[in-house]
Design an enzyme around this catalytic site. Structure first.
Site, PDB file in Angstrom:
ATOM      1  CG  ASP A 207    -103.100 -91.704   4.916  1.00 41.73           C
ATOM      2  OD1 ASP A 207    -102.422 -92.461   4.194  1.00 41.73           O
ATOM      3  OD2 ASP A 207    -103.415 -91.996   6.083  1.00 41.73           O
TER       4      ASP A 207
ATOM      5  NE  ARG B  79    -101.231 -97.961   0.437  1.00 40.28           N
ATOM      6  CZ  ARG B  79    -100.625 -97.628   1.576  1.00 40.28           C
ATOM      7  NH1 ARG B  79    -100.928 -96.492   2.188  1.00 40.28           N
ATOM      8  NH2 ARG B  79     -99.715 -98.407   2.098  1.00 40.28           N
TER       9      ARG B  79
ATOM     10  CE  LYS C 208    -101.329 -92.119   8.734  1.00 38.54           C
ATOM     11  NZ  LYS C 208    -101.976 -93.375   8.399  1.00 38.54           N
TER      12      LYS C 208
HETATM   13  N1  URA Z   1     -99.650 -97.411   8.642  1.00 40.52           N
HETATM   14  C1  URA Z   1    -100.052 -96.290   8.000  1.00 40.52           C
HETATM   15  O1  URA Z   1    -100.404 -95.312   8.648  1.00 40.52           O
HETATM   16  N2  URA Z   1    -100.051 -96.256   6.670  1.00 40.52           N
HETATM   17  C2  URA Z   1     -99.664 -97.297   5.921  1.00 40.52           C
HETATM   18  O2  URA Z   1     -99.674 -97.208   4.716  1.00 40.52           O
HETATM   19  C3  URA Z   1     -99.266 -98.475   6.582  1.00 40.52           C
HETATM   20  C4  URA Z   1     -99.266 -98.504   7.951  1.00 40.52           C
END
Ligand code: URA
Ligand code: CA
Length: 431
Positions: free
Chosen positions: A161, A168, A187
């Site tokens: 992530d 991203r 998470k």
């Molecule tokens: N918060 C996150 O943890 N991930 C995202 O993609 C957007 C906001």
């Protein structure tokens, strides 16, 4: 398997299977899939979306890319709460002891966060001596002993992530509901809770500005959680104006203590009751929402919730006397009124800009390296629907300098005043 075929399928709207999604996540995390293919793939997802099954696979592949916290040594149903973030959101500080006082084990990993004010960890560090770096063993021991611990993230959680989020950010693919939902849920799942209650914010101060988008995000996250076997539910709450009155670290700790004493702001208190009820229901500690609310009220009235907050502070080396005397929290040297420019009713508060004003005062970080001034921030005197006389205070700035003209101007121009009274927005949009 070839990444180019997976990209092509997603581009053409063909549903991907578990192996294909795992191939991507594993390969991108270990570096065998380059940024350019990952970028093209993310953009294809941005346009074509993902089914619930695909989102479940993506989420679990990200969970499995790193460490997972094992909370099985803690007895009972472990319930976590996650907020998508807003301005002056003090709920974790209140909910953790409130719900723990009703017998639900709270093993909370929190973040610091960039943005208007610090995260939960920064707020707790406003309490003299409080520390958030404790070992996983101690963490589990403390939850078993006290029912509550709040610590910083330990271990290497969801590296996939982290890497994908960074990509991203620079490829215009942050704003995709399947990607946001799987990022957040990965998470939460890695942090080990059995059940998750989501507080999805909506409005000017939220990540999702419209109710429609917020609902879609809530539905996507709930579907992922339930798809992978964790009881997940969501509330959509208002962030068109800041929550409560205080925005700033020590100021929010004081507001949390007030709320645990039963004298907090009405909106903040109500949101804690709504979320707290869902947490008690998820933990099988209550049968109905009404029963849950009674239990929450009871631990406020009999002082148990506040006492437990004191125990948490003491266990993590903080000065627990703050729960009786909030003057022990760091105090800003200057308290400066923000006068209203005209008489009328507050009709709109642009929460994001109020957050920026708090950050300018030093309450938040613009970059990871910035040091927060825990004492500074803003205490609102007026919220939407309130009447204000010209010259009367809209808010009080708690500042470390007298040069606060920029913050004053920001507040004056983003707390709109109208001749007609506007009704306050609903606090809970859906639950
Ligand atoms: N918060 C996150 O943890 N991930 C995202 O993609 C957007 C906001
Ligand atoms: Ca607040």
């Amino acid at each position: 398997m070839r990444m180019v075929d997976i990209i092509e399928n997603k581009r053409d709207g063909i549903e991907l299977n578990k192996d294909e999604i795992e191939f991507f996540v594993t390969g991108y995390t270990d570096g065998s899939i380059p940024d350019y293919q990952a970028s093209a793939f993310l953009m294809a997802i941005y346009f074509k979306g993902m089914t619930t099954e695909e989102q479940g696979y993506l989420t679990m592949a990200m969970v499995e890319s790193g460490d997972q916290i094992d909370l099985s040594a803690i007895e009972g149903v472990k319930v976590d709460k996650h907020s998508t973030g807003g301005v002056g959101d003090t709920t974790t500080l209140i909910l953790a002891p409130l719900v723990a006082a009703c017998g639900v084990p709270i093993a909370k990993m929190s973040g610091r966060g960039l943005g208007h004010t610090g995260g939960t960890l920064d707020k707790l560090e406003a309490i003299d001596g409080f520390h958030v770096e404790i070992s996983t063993e101690q963490f589990i021991q403390q939850v078993n002993d006290l029912k509550i611990a709040v610590i910083g993230q330990s271990g290497n959680l969801t590296p996939a992530d982290k890497k994908l989020y960074a990509l991203r950010d620079v490829t215009a693919t942050v704003n995709s509901i399947p990607l946001i939902a799987s990022s957040i849920m990965s998470k939460k799942l890695a942090a080990g809770a059995d059940a998750i209650v989501l507080d999805v914010k909506t409005g000017a101060g939220a990540f999702m500005k419209t109710l429609e988008d917020s609902k879609q995000l809530a539905d996507a996250m709930t579907a992922i959680g339930n798809e992978v076997g964790r009881n997940t539910s969501a509330v959509i709450s208002d962030m068109s104006q800041p929550l409560g009155f205080a925005i700033g670290n020590a100021l929010e700790v004081k507001e949390a203590i007030d709320t645990l004493q039963g004298k907090g702001p009405a909106d903040l208190t109500e949101l804690c009751f709504v979320l707290g009820s869902k947490m008690l229901l998820a933990a099988n500690k209550a049968e109905t929402e009404e029963d849950a609310r009674k239990q929450l009220q009871n631990v406020i009235d009999n002082g148990e919730a506040l006492r437990l907050f004191g125990e948490l502070i003491k266990a993590q080396d903080g000065n627990e006397k703050v729960i009786e005397n909030t003057n022990l929290l760091p105090q800003a040297p200057y308290q400066i009124e923000v006068p209203a420019i005209e008489s009328g009713y507050v009709s709109m508060i642009d929460a994001d800009e109020i957050g920026v004003a708090a950050m300018l005062l030093g309450a938040g970080r613009a970059t990871k390296e910035d040091v927060i001034d825990l004492a500074v921030g803003i205490v609102l005197r007026k919220k939407i629907g309130d009447f204000v006389e010209k010259g009367e205070a809209l808010a009080i700035l708690h500042a470390n300098t007298e040069q606060v003209d920029n913050s004053i101007k920001l507040l004056q121009s983003h707390m709109h005043i109208a001749k007609e009274k506007t009704a306050a927005p609903p606090l809970i949009h859906a639950k």
